[in-house]
Scaffold this active site. Structure first.
Site, mmCIF file in Angstrom:
data_model
loop_
_atom_site.group_PDB
_atom_site.id
_atom_site.type_symbol
_atom_site.label_atom_id
_atom_site.label_comp_id
_atom_site.label_asym_id
_atom_site.label_seq_id
_atom_site.Cartn_x
_atom_site.Cartn_y
_atom_site.Cartn_z
ATOM 1 N N THR A 1 -13.847 -1.866 -6.964
ATOM 2 C CA THR A 1 -12.480 -1.511 -6.939
ATOM 3 C C THR A 1 -11.551 -2.735 -7.045
ATOM 4 O O THR A 1 -10.273 -2.747 -7.253
ATOM 5 C CB THR A 1 -11.786 -0.722 -5.508
ATOM 6 O OG1 THR A 1 -12.008 -1.416 -4.388
ATOM 7 C CG2 THR A 1 -12.674 0.750 -5.459
ATOM 8 N N MET B 1 -6.102 -1.487 -7.770
ATOM 9 C CA MET B 1 -5.813 0.120 -7.560
ATOM 10 C C MET B 1 -7.167 0.761 -7.247
ATOM 11 O O MET B 1 -7.797 1.363 -7.936
ATOM 12 C CB MET B 1 -5.353 0.312 -8.823
ATOM 13 C CG MET B 1 -3.994 -0.022 -9.115
ATOM 14 S SD MET B 1 -2.997 0.730 -7.690
ATOM 15 C CE MET B 1 -1.567 -0.080 -7.854
ATOM 16 N N HIS B 2 -7.473 0.472 -5.743
ATOM 17 C CA HIS B 2 -8.796 1.028 -5.315
ATOM 18 C C HIS B 2 -8.830 2.735 -5.627
ATOM 19 O O HIS B 2 -9.691 3.102 -5.832
ATOM 20 C CB HIS B 2 -8.948 0.780 -3.892
ATOM 21 C CG HIS B 2 -8.668 -0.886 -3.365
ATOM 22 N ND1 HIS B 2 -9.738 -1.624 -3.328
ATOM 23 C CD2 HIS B 2 -7.641 -1.361 -3.205
ATOM 24 C CE1 HIS B 2 -9.192 -2.731 -3.170
ATOM 25 N NE2 HIS B 2 -7.996 -2.778 -2.803
ATOM 26 N N ASP B 3 -7.712 3.155 -5.041
ATOM 27 C CA ASP B 3 -7.862 4.578 -4.779
ATOM 28 C C ASP B 3 -7.900 5.420 -6.042
ATOM 29 O O ASP B 3 -8.256 6.458 -6.168
ATOM 30 C CB ASP B 3 -6.581 5.187 -3.731
ATOM 31 C CG ASP B 3 -6.979 4.535 -2.256
ATOM 32 O OD1 ASP B 3 -7.766 3.979 -2.114
ATOM 33 O OD2 ASP B 3 -5.862 4.485 -1.664
#
Ligand code: BDR
Ligand code: CA
Length: 346
Positions: free
Chosen positions: A199, A266-268
């Site tokens: 991520t 922008m992990h999620d």
């Protein structure tokens, strides 16, 4: 064919974009949003989710409050990362829709029971609600189609302590409960884990925001610059692009202040994309466990890649992806959605 998705979130700047992505994606059916304490307190998370749903003119989607504290650890929140309300500099209008009267654990159990084998669970916050839901429905791992988790760091440094990732660090006991409970599943049903290893390659930059504005027909098309004053708000016409830009600007500044460059991980949103399209990631099977005792390493996620523990794999870890292709996909969908929700006037 749509995929029913139950989101469990601690919204959160990147959780916000994950929500926009799923709202924008005709392949996704959001069956509920459960709120957990993490980036900001759970009640603020709920307000943020309701406010985004209003702004996006979304159909009725149940938003339920979950646990306001981890199962054992004292709560920590991170307003310095996500802003005073969890959505950076964005100040969304107060929501008009109401919070569900049900608790998050009921929503989890009910969603899975009512459509056995169909619902994908997506957790982009601490795993508290899911750990608690397992108490009332221990069959959850077999009732869900699949679980996707944003959390952990394996062959990669942490972002909270040298070895730990935020979502696991907030509630390590819950993370262990979940990994233990989701053990023993067939390979194609194992939780998919989107950890920092991958991520942190999902680097959103100002150009991505500009491209989003262009796709949405939002004017003027702005370019957020590092030298812009902190807190300078976007003036672009499309409200979804404008508030998102205000949120992400804060996240860009946070990353630059941590020597990571003028970019935002922008992990999620990446985890949300994996929930719909696991083929966007290269998956590697491993046995995952969570350190609960270490005086320096508590909350570290440990992956046994080689079967040294003699335990069956219990997770599919994303080890590689194509970030540019991901951003093309995200911008196309969210840009078109913003344009459709607020058509350009001229
Ligand atoms: C995770 O922690 C949170 O701050 C983000 O929303 C993301 O879910 C990354 O470590
Ligand atoms: Ca999150």
């Amino acid at each position: 064919m749509t995929t029913p998705i139950l989101m469990d979130v601690d919204t959160g700047i990147d959780d916000s974009l994950a929500l926009l992505y799923l709202l924008a994606n005709p392949e996704a059916e959001i069956v509920g949003i459960t709120c957990t304490a993490g980036n900001v307190p759970a009640r603020q998370v709920a307000i943020n989710n309701l406010a985004w749903l209003d702004l996006c003119k979304a159909p009725e989607i149940e938003v339920a409050l979950g646990s306001e504290v981890p199962v054992l650890a004292p709560l920590m929140t991170t307003e310095e990362t996500h802003g005073p309300q969890g959505i950076g500099y964005a100040e969304l209008p107060a929501p008009t829709r109401a919070l569900s009267s049900r608790h998050a654990v009921e929503v989890w159990a009910d969603a899975a029971r009512s459509r056995p084998g169909e619902v994908v669970g997506l957790v982009t916050g601490p795993l508290t609600n899911l750990a608690l839901a397992l108490r009332i429905e221990p069959e959850l791992p077999r009732l869900l189609k699949r679980l996707v988790i944003m959390g952990g760091a394996f062959n990669h440094p942490g972002n909270t302590t040298p070895t730990t990732e935020w979502n696991i660090a907030v509630d390590p006991e819950s993370a262990k409960i979940v990994f233990d409970a989701f053990s023993g599943l067939p390979e194609d049903r194992r939780p998919i884990v989107c950890a920092l290893d991958v991520t942190e390659t999902i680097e959103m930059r100002p150009v991505h925001l500009s491209r989003l504005a262009e796709t949405a027909g939002s004017t003027p098309v702005e370019t957020v610059r590092e030298e812009d004053a902190d807190g300078q708000l976007s003036q672009t016409s499309n409200p979804i692009v404008r508030y998102l830009t205000d949120a992400v600007k804060f996240y860009l500044e946070f990353h630059v202040s941590h020597d990571q460059g003028f970019l935002a991980h922008m992990h999620d949103p990446f985890a949300a994309a994996i929930a719909l399209h696991p083929e966007l990631g290269t998956l590697r099977q491993a046995t995952v466990d969570v350190e609960l005792a270490g005086s320096l390493t508590r909350a570290q996620t440990v992956a046994d890649w080689a079967g040294l523990w003699g335990r069956e794999p219990n997770a599919a870890i994303v080890v590689d992806t194509d970030p540019a292709a991901f951003f093309d996909h995200l911008i196309e969908l969210v840009g078109a959605f913003a344009r459709k929700t607020y058509p350009p006037t001229s």
